[in-house]
Enzyme design. Structure first.
Site, PDB file in Angstrom:
ATOM      1  N   LYS A  37       0.843  -1.199   0.000  1.00  0.00           N
ATOM      2  CA  LYS A  37       0.000   0.000   0.000  1.00  0.00           C
ATOM      3  C   LYS A  37       0.877   1.247   0.000  1.00  0.00           C
ATOM      4  O   LYS A  37       2.088   1.172   0.237  1.00  0.00           O
ATOM      5  CB  LYS A  37      -0.922  -0.001   1.217  1.00  0.00           C
ATOM      6  CG  LYS A  37      -0.197   0.075   2.555  1.00  0.00           C
ATOM      7  CD  LYS A  37      -1.167   0.069   3.713  1.00  0.00           C
ATOM      8  CE  LYS A  37      -0.424   0.166   5.042  1.00  0.00           C
ATOM      9  NZ  LYS A  37      -1.352   0.259   6.185  1.00  0.00           N
ATOM     10  N   TYR A 267      16.231  30.659   5.103  1.00  0.00           N
ATOM     11  CA  TYR A 267      15.100  31.395   5.663  1.00  0.00           C
ATOM     12  C   TYR A 267      15.165  31.477   7.185  1.00  0.00           C
ATOM     13  O   TYR A 267      15.559  30.527   7.862  1.00  0.00           O
ATOM     14  CB  TYR A 267      13.785  30.703   5.283  1.00  0.00           C
ATOM     15  CG  TYR A 267      13.446  30.750   3.816  1.00  0.00           C
ATOM     16  CD1 TYR A 267      13.167  31.957   3.179  1.00  0.00           C
ATOM     17  CD2 TYR A 267      13.393  29.579   3.067  1.00  0.00           C
ATOM     18  CE1 TYR A 267      12.842  31.995   1.827  1.00  0.00           C
ATOM     19  CE2 TYR A 267      13.070  29.599   1.716  1.00  0.00           C
ATOM     20  CZ  TYR A 267      12.794  30.818   1.100  1.00  0.00           C
ATOM     21  OH  TYR A 267      12.478  30.842  -0.230  1.00  0.00           O
TER      22      TYR A 267
END
EC number: 5.1.1.1
Length: 382
Positions: A37, A267
């Site tokens: 999955k 940043y």
């Protein structure tokens, strides 16, 4: 070439090694349902499934209908179990594509039975028993009544009975006690099904951790997931499994620059150089699955040496301090996850610890914009 040098290599030889380790660990005659999955935990479930099929895997586990249909359309003909069940309106496709589905309510069973009858088919189902996970399933106390009612539904084939451990990866006394309690509840539910005349082909509760850590003689199928991809179920299994990581996330240095003391990086200026440093810019970021939480925490491998990530992880870039890496140059390969050619590794478990998460999320987070390249396929797979 139009792409960046950032790619995810998936070593199918390592996958075979991990699969063989599972085979050698479980009892003789026990089957393996490989959990593929979530795109095989980010590794690319079509190529992973094809490789596992050549190894003789018993069945595959997916999360929902669309994943099962993709396997069928790609030519996979092994049994496929939809672990999360089907949603209203999906019953006919589930039956039509010859998929098995988990079943966790009598109402769901009746709708499936009706859909199968209209197709003149039988729907293959695995009754899911909630033995203590508290997520999905028939409450274990109601198992006997459920199986009694299920006898009236003539278009259902009870192919399996399934449950799921909540803490099989916790090997302390409390974790083991709870897993043992779940196992005993599950055994009672299986006995209730047999009392009602059912003989399920598959009985399974063991995930990766339980497959390696528990004795479940009444089960005949295990559901490995994370161990196939080379990571431990938890830190409690450190040193207990000789797994090989199958994914390597790599890139290369795009720019090198010396920065002076007091220079801030990225940043929010979350890193300031304490002295003169050599900083490498690497084209990978949180849009690729390299989590922003690795800011000033992550490490990469360059020329066999660990280099710390410095400054905020950007959408497309990270920076690393390579001051101590002798001979470093633009274009040098960078390993962000997995092992380089000399065996220097950044393990998924390490990344997970730095990021405050689990290896499952690290793997699943590697985004689709990172190309997957498959190495060492089996001869039959080629």
């Amino acid at each position: 070439m139009d792409s960046r040098p950032t790619i995810a290599e998936v070593d199918l030889a390592a996958l075979r090694h991990n699969y063989d380790l599972v085979v050698r660990t479980i009892p003789r005659g026990c089957g393996i349902l490989a959990v593929v999955k979530a795109d095989a935990y980010g590794h690319g479930f079509m190529d992973i499934a094809r490789e596992l099929e050549t190894l003789g895997v018993t069945a595959f586990g997916v999360a929902f209908l669309a994943e099962g249909i993709q396997l069928r359309k790609s030519g996979i003909d092994r049994p496929v179990l939809i672990l999360g069940g089907v949603y209203p309106g999906q019953e006919r496709k589930c039956v039509g594509f010859n998929l098995s589905t988990a079943l966790f309510s009598l109402e769901q069973a009746r709708v499936l039975d009706d859909a199968a009858g209209r197709l003149y088919r039988r729907a293959r189902v695995h009754a899911k028993i909630d033995t203590g996970m508290g997520r999905l399933g028939i409450p274990h106390e109601e198992a006997s009544a459920f199986f009694s009612a299920l006898r009236e539904l003539k278009h259902l084939d009870l192919e399996g009975i399934i449950s799921h451990f909540a803490s099989a990866d916790e090997l302390d006394e409390d974790g083991r006690r709870y897993s043992d309690l779940q196992a005993s509840r599950f055994a009672a539910a299986v006995a209730a099904a047999r009392h009602e005349g059912f003989e399920p082909r598959y009985v399974h509760i063991a995930n990766s951790a339980a497959a390696f850590g528990m004795d479940l003689p009444f089960c005949n199928l295990v559901r490995p997931g994370i161990v196939l991809y080379g990571a431990l179920p938890s830190g409690d299994f450190e040193g207990k499994m000789a797994l090989k990581p199958i994914m390597r996330l790599r890139s290369s240095i795009a720019m090198l620059k010396w920065v002076e003391p007091g220079t801030s990086i990225s940043y929010a200026r979350r890193f300031t150089a304490p002295d003169r440093r050599l900083v490498a810019s690497i084209p990978v970021g949180y849009a690729d699955g390299y989590s922003r939480s690795l800011t000033n925490r992550g490490e990469v491998v360059v020329r066999g040496r660990r280099a710390p990530v410095v400054g905020t992880v950007c959408m497309d870039w990270i920076m690393a301090d390579v001051t101590h890496v002798s001979g470093v140059t633009v274009g040098d390969e960078v390993t962000l996850l997995g092992c380089d050619q000399e065996g220097n590794c950044v393990r998924a478990e390490e990344l997970a610890e730095w990021a405050g998460t689990i290896p499952y999320e690290i793997f699943c987070g590697i985004s689709k914009r990172v190309p997957r390249v498959y190495l060492n396929p089996s001869i039959r797979h080629r």
